[in-house]
Enzyme design. Structure first.
Site, mmCIF file in Angstrom:
data_model
loop_
_atom_site.group_PDB
_atom_site.id
_atom_site.type_symbol
_atom_site.label_atom_id
_atom_site.label_comp_id
_atom_site.label_asym_id
_atom_site.label_seq_id
_atom_site.Cartn_x
_atom_site.Cartn_y
_atom_site.Cartn_z
ATOM 1 N N GLU A 276 -25.087 -19.535 -12.911
ATOM 2 C CA GLU A 276 -24.318 -18.545 -12.139
ATOM 3 C C GLU A 276 -25.053 -18.220 -10.843
ATOM 4 O OE1 GLU A 276 -23.736 -16.689 -16.426
ATOM 5 O OE2 GLU A 276 -23.960 -15.213 -14.845
ATOM 6 N N GLU B 287 -23.780 -6.487 -11.515
ATOM 7 C CA GLU B 287 -24.345 -6.167 -10.192
ATOM 8 C C GLU B 287 -23.316 -5.433 -9.346
ATOM 9 O OE1 GLU B 287 -27.381 -7.499 -10.105
ATOM 10 O OE2 GLU B 287 -28.093 -7.318 -8.056
ATOM 11 N N LYS C 37 -29.169 -19.832 -17.651
ATOM 12 C CA LYS C 37 -29.378 -19.240 -18.972
ATOM 13 C C LYS C 37 -29.025 -20.293 -20.014
ATOM 14 C CE LYS C 37 -27.644 -14.874 -17.192
ATOM 15 N NZ LYS C 37 -26.466 -13.998 -17.141
ATOM 16 N N TYR D 192 2.092 1.910 -3.365
ATOM 17 C CA TYR D 192 0.993 2.372 -4.240
ATOM 18 C C TYR D 192 0.749 3.866 -3.978
ATOM 19 C CZ TYR D 192 -3.572 2.598 -6.524
ATOM 20 O OH TYR D 192 -4.620 2.946 -7.355
ATOM 21 N N ASP E 198 0.820 -1.216 0.000
ATOM 22 C CA ASP E 198 0.000 0.000 0.000
ATOM 23 C C ASP E 198 0.853 1.265 0.000
ATOM 24 O OD1 ASP E 198 -2.823 -1.168 2.070
ATOM 25 O OD2 ASP E 198 -1.979 -1.798 0.139
ATOM 26 N N ALA E 199 1.916 1.262 0.813
ATOM 27 C CA ALA E 199 2.757 2.469 0.919
ATOM 28 C C ALA E 199 3.364 2.805 -0.439
ATOM 29 C CB ALA E 199 3.851 2.247 1.950
ATOM 30 N N LEU F 237 -36.113 -11.302 -14.582
ATOM 31 C CA LEU F 237 -36.014 -12.761 -14.743
ATOM 32 C C LEU F 237 -37.296 -13.394 -14.215
ATOM 33 C CD1 LEU F 237 -32.444 -13.445 -13.301
ATOM 34 C CD2 LEU F 237 -33.178 -13.799 -15.669
ATOM 35 N N LYS G 138 -26.955 -15.682 -8.203
ATOM 36 C CA LYS G 138 -27.815 -14.492 -8.324
ATOM 37 C C LYS G 138 -27.457 -13.547 -7.177
ATOM 38 C CE LYS G 138 -32.536 -12.945 -9.136
ATOM 39 N NZ LYS G 138 -32.482 -11.831 -8.159
ATOM 40 N N ARG H 287 -30.551 0.164 -13.281
ATOM 41 C CA ARG H 287 -31.551 -0.529 -14.082
ATOM 42 C C ARG H 287 -32.819 0.295 -14.207
ATOM 43 N NH1 ARG H 287 -35.822 -3.501 -13.299
ATOM 44 N NH2 ARG H 287 -36.321 -5.223 -14.709
HETATM 45 N N1 LIG Z 1 -32.408 -9.396 -14.106
HETATM 46 C C1 LIG Z 1 -31.451 -10.155 -14.656
HETATM 47 O O1 LIG Z 1 -31.414 -10.424 -15.841
HETATM 48 C C2 LIG Z 1 -30.376 -10.682 -13.769
HETATM 49 C C3 LIG Z 1 -30.179 -10.402 -12.440
HETATM 50 C C4 LIG Z 1 -29.047 -11.048 -11.904
HETATM 51 C C5 LIG Z 1 -28.527 -10.972 -10.587
HETATM 52 N N2 LIG Z 1 -29.137 -10.216 -9.638
HETATM 53 N N3 LIG Z 1 -27.402 -11.647 -10.240
HETATM 54 C C6 LIG Z 1 -26.760 -12.418 -11.142
HETATM 55 C C7 LIG Z 1 -27.224 -12.544 -12.449
HETATM 56 C C8 LIG Z 1 -26.477 -13.404 -13.393
HETATM 57 N N4 LIG Z 1 -25.442 -14.122 -12.918
HETATM 58 O O2 LIG Z 1 -26.815 -13.426 -14.568
HETATM 59 C C9 LIG Z 1 -28.379 -11.834 -12.821
HETATM 60 S S1 LIG Z 1 -29.164 -11.745 -14.362
#
Ligand SMILES: NC(=O)c1cc2c(N)ncc(C(N)=O)c2s1
Length: 328
Positions: free
Chosen positions: A119, A179, A296, A42, A39-40, A89, A121, A142
């Site tokens: 993945e 996110e 997905k 940096y 850190d120092a 979603l 959420k 969003r």
């Molecule tokens: N509303 C959406 O399309 C999404 C919302 C989220 C969320 N809150 N966290 C992860 C993903 C992801 N891994 O795709 C998505 S996709």
């Protein structure tokens, strides 16, 4: 240190070297979580760059690490119209919902088994980042999916969000969806600071992230420990869209964007349920809050074939955990 360190004689060369060195160190620390510069050290390089830029303002570029903490407080947030809507979603809760989702998809595609990208959420705020020729230009929340708020100055302060994309495959225009969130440990530390400063504490990491992004003064946002994970795409110009979602995330990693490693490509409903069970077991040990997993259809051409119904894609589903009993 990557290149030979130029002597501090030529200011513009020295500034360019310092910028690259600070960006590399920032990436190692905030994206790879593997700090490689004390850190120092940096801080010393950072102060030197600030001094050079103070003496030569013409050398300042928007993506310089010294420009992360923006200007004065804003009076409000501008509205941004999303070139491509940020959609929601559909949710599934019971295993049967997941089996039904897979059956609908397999029937519509006349394919079995279907490959799915799985993945986590994240329980934070969805945002869209706009890059032009690899330079961070704008960030928007969003909002209602069609229009959001311009939070560019605040998002610049999120250290894990690169101000310059790296690597060879940089598109003319790229909109990254992801996110903004706060890790549990950072949330605890922030509330401890709030208590000491006799300021109100945040109820949970999601509220803390939302409150930090809505700050009108970027200097306050800059003091909040925010993180980011990329997981989607909006506009892409000047390059072919990757053939699958998993290749999109691999490419994001090459560009220097933070992508969560807890992801997999699985086949069919059983693959989805196995992923869900695996994540459910490690959920409490994760360093951030999640409220489910996201499935997905992996292939882009199959996603396009399925399209969207109302505002949510037919090709994706959020599988939510049962609501946790309110923590006392
Ligand atoms: N509303 C959406 O399309 C999404 C919302 C989220 C969320 N809150 N966290 C992860 C993903 C992801 N891994 O795709 C998505 S996709």
């Amino acid at each position: 240190p990557t290149t030979v360190e130029p002597s501090s004689g030529n200011s513009s060369e020295r500034a360019a070297w310092l910028r690259a060195e600070l960006e590399r160190a920032n990436y190692a620390y905030y994206v790879l979580d593997q700090p490689d510069l004390p850190d120092a050290e940096y801080d010393k390089l950072f102060k030197e760059l600030e001094q050079i830029e103070a003496g030569h303002p013409e050398l300042i570029t928007p993506e310089s690490p010294t420009q992360r903490v923006g200007g004065q407080a804003a009076s409000g947030f501008e509205t941004v119209v999303h070139a491509m809507p940020m959609l929601s979603l559909n949710n599934g809760f019971a295993d049967e919902d997941i089996v039904a989702f897979d059956k609908r998809v397999a029937d519509a595609l006349d394919t079995s088994p279907v490959d799915y990208a799985c993945e986590l959420k994240f329980d934070g705020l969805a945002i869209s980042l706009r890059y032009e020729d690899g330079r961070f230009m704008q960030a928007a929340t969003r909002g209602d999916g069609a229009t959001g708020e311009d939070v560019t100055q605040n998002i610049r302060t999120v250290r894990s969000i690169p101000l310059r994309l790296k690597g060879e495959r940089i598109p003319r225009v790229l909109e990254v969806r992801g996110e903004v969130l706060m890790f549990k440990r950072d949330f605890e530390r922030l509330n401890a600071r709030q208590r000491e400063a006799e300021q109100r504490e945040f109820a949970n990491p999601r509220n803390a992230a939302a409150g930090s992004l809505r700050q009108l003064d970027p200097k306050i946002t800059a003091q909040r420990p925010l993180s980011f994970f990329a997981y989607g795409i909006g506009v892409l110009e000047g390059m072919e869209m990757p053939a699958t979602h998993s290749e999109l995330l691999d490419w994001y990693g090459e560009l220097g964007l933070p992508v969560c490693g807890e992801r997999a490509v699985v086949q069919g409903a059983q693959g989805l349920l196995d992923f869900f069970g695996h994540v459910g077991e490690k959920r409490d040990a994760l360093p951030y809050d999640i409220d489910g997993v996201v499935y997905k259809v992996n292939r882009r051409d199959e996603q396009d074939k399925l399209g969207f119904v109302s505002r949510a894609p037919r090709f994706a589903l959020a599988h939510k955990f049962p609501a946790q009993e309110a923590l006392t």
